[in-house]
Scaffold this active site. Structure first.
Site, PDB file in Angstrom:
ATOM      1  N   ASP A  97      59.662  88.642  74.003  1.00  0.00           N
ATOM      2  CA  ASP A  97      60.438  87.768  74.974  1.00  0.00           C
ATOM      3  C   ASP A  97      61.711  87.606  74.458  1.00  0.00           C
ATOM      4  O   ASP A  97      62.099  87.699  73.058  1.00  0.00           O
ATOM      5  CB  ASP A  97      59.934  86.517  75.226  1.00  0.00           C
ATOM      6  CG  ASP A  97      60.080  86.185  76.836  1.00  0.00           C
ATOM      7  OD1 ASP A  97      59.367  86.081  77.858  1.00  0.00           O
ATOM      8  OD2 ASP A  97      61.277  85.636  76.851  1.00  0.00           O
ATOM      9  N   LEU A 135      46.074  87.202  88.851  1.00  0.00           N
ATOM     10  CA  LEU A 135      45.672  86.009  88.458  1.00  0.00           C
ATOM     11  C   LEU A 135      46.380  84.795  88.966  1.00  0.00           C
ATOM     12  O   LEU A 135      47.422  84.894  89.583  1.00  0.00           O
ATOM     13  CB  LEU A 135      45.826  85.812  86.797  1.00  0.00           C
ATOM     14  CG  LEU A 135      47.356  85.927  86.269  1.00  0.00           C
ATOM     15  CD1 LEU A 135      47.964  84.301  86.494  1.00  0.00           C
ATOM     16  CD2 LEU A 135      47.291  86.316  84.918  1.00  0.00           C
ATOM     17  N   GLU A 167      47.411  80.879  88.390  1.00  0.00           N
ATOM     18  CA  GLU A 167      47.649  79.717  87.523  1.00  0.00           C
ATOM     19  C   GLU A 167      46.578  78.793  87.382  1.00  0.00           C
ATOM     20  O   GLU A 167      46.284  78.567  88.428  1.00  0.00           O
ATOM     21  CB  GLU A 167      49.311  79.166  87.464  1.00  0.00           C
ATOM     22  CG  GLU A 167      50.146  80.173  87.174  1.00  0.00           C
ATOM     23  CD  GLU A 167      51.577  79.897  87.449  1.00  0.00           C
ATOM     24  OE1 GLU A 167      51.794  78.470  87.887  1.00  0.00           O
ATOM     25  OE2 GLU A 167      52.556  80.653  87.372  1.00  0.00           O
ATOM     26  N   CYS A 204      54.975  82.386  93.301  1.00  0.00           N
ATOM     27  CA  CYS A 204      54.780  83.585  93.916  1.00  0.00           C
ATOM     28  C   CYS A 204      54.732  83.836  95.662  1.00  0.00           C
ATOM     29  O   CYS A 204      55.516  84.654  96.134  1.00  0.00           O
ATOM     30  CB  CYS A 204      53.063  84.232  93.754  1.00  0.00           C
ATOM     31  SG  CYS A 204      53.096  84.461  91.797  1.00  0.00           S
TER      32      CYS A 204
HETATM   33  N1  LIG Z   1      52.901  83.291  87.830  1.00  0.00           N
HETATM   34  C1  LIG Z   1      51.953  83.795  88.264  1.00  0.00           C
HETATM   35  O1  LIG Z   1      50.851  83.078  88.933  1.00  0.00           O
HETATM   36  C2  LIG Z   1      51.740  85.265  88.802  1.00  0.00           C
HETATM   37  C3  LIG Z   1      50.688  86.088  89.274  1.00  0.00           C
HETATM   38  C4  LIG Z   1      50.519  87.455  89.633  1.00  0.00           C
HETATM   39  C5  LIG Z   1      52.036  88.007  89.641  1.00  0.00           C
HETATM   40  N2  LIG Z   1      52.943  87.349  89.088  1.00  0.00           N
HETATM   41  C6  LIG Z   1      54.199  88.071  88.788  1.00  0.00           C
HETATM   42  O2  LIG Z   1      54.631  88.338  87.481  1.00  0.00           O
HETATM   43  C7  LIG Z   1      55.876  88.561  86.956  1.00  0.00           C
HETATM   44  C8  LIG Z   1      56.164  87.439  85.762  1.00  0.00           C
HETATM   45  O3  LIG Z   1      55.853  86.289  86.367  1.00  0.00           O
HETATM   46  P1  LIG Z   1      55.722  84.943  85.476  1.00  0.00           P
HETATM   47  O4  LIG Z   1      55.183  83.805  86.271  1.00  0.00           O
HETATM   48  O5  LIG Z   1      54.871  85.353  84.236  1.00  0.00           O
HETATM   49  O6  LIG Z   1      57.363  84.796  85.127  1.00  0.00           O
HETATM   50  P2  LIG Z   1      57.957  83.723  83.875  1.00  0.00           P
HETATM   51  O7  LIG Z   1      59.324  83.575  84.433  1.00  0.00           O
HETATM   52  O8  LIG Z   1      57.075  82.699  83.441  1.00  0.00           O
HETATM   53  O9  LIG Z   1      57.969  84.946  82.671  1.00  0.00           O
HETATM   54  C9  LIG Z   1      58.862  85.810  82.621  1.00  0.00           C
HETATM   55  C10 LIG Z   1      59.481  86.055  81.156  1.00  0.00           C
HETATM   56  O10 LIG Z   1      60.200  87.388  81.142  1.00  0.00           O
HETATM   57  C11 LIG Z   1      61.137  87.000  79.909  1.00  0.00           C
HETATM   58  N3  LIG Z   1      62.017  88.232  80.025  1.00  0.00           N
HETATM   59  C12 LIG Z   1      62.877  88.671  81.223  1.00  0.00           C
HETATM   60  N4  LIG Z   1      63.555  89.456  81.003  1.00  0.00           N
HETATM   61  C13 LIG Z   1      63.014  90.018  79.819  1.00  0.00           C
HETATM   62  C14 LIG Z   1      63.511  91.149  79.075  1.00  0.00           C
HETATM   63  N5  LIG Z   1      64.399  92.123  79.176  1.00  0.00           N
HETATM   64  N6  LIG Z   1      62.892  91.094  77.609  1.00  0.00           N
HETATM   65  C15 LIG Z   1      61.908  90.378  77.358  1.00  0.00           C
HETATM   66  N7  LIG Z   1      61.573  89.363  78.214  1.00  0.00           N
HETATM   67  C16 LIG Z   1      62.142  89.267  79.273  1.00  0.00           C
HETATM   68  C17 LIG Z   1      61.779  85.773  80.389  1.00  0.00           C
HETATM   69  O11 LIG Z   1      62.421  85.200  79.166  1.00  0.00           O
HETATM   70  C18 LIG Z   1      60.276  85.040  80.855  1.00  0.00           C
HETATM   71  O12 LIG Z   1      59.856  84.367  79.510  1.00  0.00           O
HETATM   72  C19 LIG Z   1      56.604  87.960  88.418  1.00  0.00           C
HETATM   73  O13 LIG Z   1      56.937  89.510  89.018  1.00  0.00           O
HETATM   74  C20 LIG Z   1      55.545  87.338  89.122  1.00  0.00           C
HETATM   75  O14 LIG Z   1      55.887  87.560  90.516  1.00  0.00           O
HETATM   76  C21 LIG Z   1      53.076  86.249  88.836  1.00  0.00           C
END
Ligand SMILES: NC(=O)c1ccc[n+]([C@@H]2O[C@H](COP(=O)([O-])OP(=O)(O)OC[C@H]3O[C@@H](n4cnc5c(N)ncnc54)[C@H](O)[C@@H]3O)[C@@H](O)[C@H]2O)c1
Length: 436
Positions: free
Chosen positions: A30, A153, A155, A263
């Site tokens: 990250d 998944l 949360e 989401c």
């Molecule tokens: N949260 C959920 O329940 C869920 C479920 C299914 C799918 N998703 C999808 O998964 C994806 C991520 O969601 P999330 O909730 O985990 O987001 P999040 O914001 O919790 O995590 C994203 C992370 O990526 C990091 N990041 C961004 N650019 C980066 C880079 N270039 N290199 C390294 N790290 C980088 C950020 O610092 C952050 O920690 C989204 O597209 C979301 O729609 C989320």
């Protein structure tokens, strides 16, 4: 297999820890140095039940590491996952793909030998093609395949969902990636988890279609709840009555204040944009978005109505601020619409949430309390906004004692009309007859 996980958020951290638990060697990367420092110090930056023990066990076993430095992990990886955020782009609702494309550029510069680049982030149809083009442009010589593997998944139940999913969707156009994907998910074959292989574009569409359908289902029952209130019916019984029909299914039929979270709001909006740009508008989803937005805004008026129409100078206790229980996630939580509207109408708001620590910064002007009875103390009305388990068995004689007023508004139907009979509280749920 060796895995590099780019993005260590709700999805990246859970997926990384679960893949490590499957026996793979995972490096979670990250760019947020604070997050990585906390993980390396043994702290979990988010609240997700069971994640602390899972991470600790796999770190101890040497299969899970955390780094801000992507180079070594990507060079040595069989599969590099992109799990960065894809928030709504300000102004137009499109998915903001800047983080995904930045990750693709970085990966392109670092891969070594045949590597499968897997998009786990939720991305609009065609994004895989764009990632493919970026990597090809940066590294014309690279050996790679870009795969779509959307994550489903939830949360609050993320580990269970990852380890026992209803299905795994894999979209690929390059056969070399198939065996790598099978190997990554091999432990799931013990449970006979269906692994559905599709084209990359189809896989990207599946994720959005799933979320849009679920958002629509929630919005449907919310409108039925309004109808129940208007004509005299009980939405809980309607939901049960229709949900027992196998063609409908009973899940996602809980009426409430409107869907929120990290989401559904952004994914429905992005899908609407994609569909209209493609000349195939999804009018059901356009309506779902509009109805849900209006519903969240209408909740403050509903609370005011339960209090006689005017909240100015009155104190409202709120229980639950996160968008759902068992998470600390505040993204697009209904509370972010409802609470500011109550404050703007002149109410004093005091609130309690077990894990929504970010709410303090997001909801200035709200007095944060240490527990449910503290949030009820001196309040003219008590509002249930998130159905945390610890709110399910409150002592209502005590609640009545500490409150100034007697109005209880239950926007999650945690309780039943009649549960408060004899306490002197006036109970109102969603889509059901009033209690007393
Ligand atoms: N949260 C959920 O329940 C869920 C479920 C299914 C799918 N998703 C999808 O998964 C994806 C991520 O969601 P999330 O909730 O985990 O987001 P999040 O914001 O919790 O995590 C994203 C992370 O990526 C990091 N990041 C961004 N650019 C980066 C880079 N270039 N290199 C390294 N790290 C980088 C950020 O610092 C952050 O920690 C989204 O597209 C979301 O729609 C989320």
């Amino acid at each position: 297999m060796r895995i590099a996980m780019i993005g260590t958020g709700y999805v990246g951290l859970v997926s990384g820890a679960c893949f490590a638990d499957f026996g793979h060697v995972v490096c979670c990367i990250d760019k947020d140095a604070g997050k990585i420092a906390r993980l390396n110090a043994g702290e979990i930056p988010i609240f997700e039940p069971g994640l602390d023990a899972l991470v600790a066990a796999n770190v101890k076993a040497g299969r899970l590491t955390f780094s801000v430095e992507a180079a070594d992990a990507i060079a040595g990886a069989d599969a590099v996952f992109i799990a960065v955020g894809t928030p709504s782009r300000r102004g137009d609702g499109h998915a903001d793909l800047s983080y995904v494309y930045a990750a693709a550029e970085e990966i392109a510069g670092l891969i070594d030998g045949f590597t499968v680049i897997v998009t786990k982030s939720t991305v609009p149809v065609g994004t895989g093609d764009e990632i493919d083009a970026i990597v090809r442009r940066v590294r014309p010589d690279a050996q790679f395949a870009v795969v779509s593997n959307p994550e489903f998944l939830r949360e609050g139940a993320a580990i269970e969902d990852f380890k026992r999913p209803d299905r795994v969707i894999v979209g690929l156009d390059d056969e070399r990636a198939r065996e790598v994907m099978r190997e990554l998910y091999r432990p799931l074959s013990l449970n006979e988890t269906p692994m559905v292989f599709t084209s990359r574009r189809t896989s990207e569409l599946i994720k959005y279609a799933a979320n849009a359908y679920l958002a629509m289902k929630i919005t449907f029952i919310n409108e039925v709840a309004d109808l129940c209130e208007a004509v005299g019916g009980d939405v809980q019984q309607v939901a049960r009555g229709i949900g027992l029909d196998g063609r409908i299914g009973g899940k996602f039929l809980n009426a409430g204040p409107g869907y929120g979270g990290s989401c559904f709001p952004k994914d429905t909006k992005a899908l609407v944009r994609t569909a209209s740009a493609a000349g195939a508008p999804l009018r059901l989803i356009e309506t779902t978005v509009a109805v849900n937005d209006a519903r969240k805004k209408a909740m403050a008026t509903r609370i005011a109505a339960a209090m006689g129409g005017d909240v100015a100078g009155k104190t409202i206790g709120i229980l639950g601020l996160t968008f759902k229980p068992n998470t600390d996630d505040m993204r697009d939580a209904p509370s972010l619409d409802i609470v500011p509207a109550l404050l703007a109408a002149g109410a004093k708001v005091q609130a309690y949430d077990p894990e929504g620590h970010e709410a303090k910064a997001l909801l200035p002007g709200v007095a944060m309390k240490a527990g449910p009875y503290e949030a009820a103390k001196g309040a003219d009305a008590l509002v249930f906004l998130t159905e945390w388990d610890q709110f399910r068995a409150l002592d209502f004689a005590k609640v009545r004692d500490v409150m100034r007023g007697k109005v209880v508004v239950d926007l999650r139907n945690i309780y039943k009309p009649g549960d408060m009979t004899g306490t002197g509280l006036e109970y109102q749920g969603i889509g059901r007859p009033r209690g007393d």
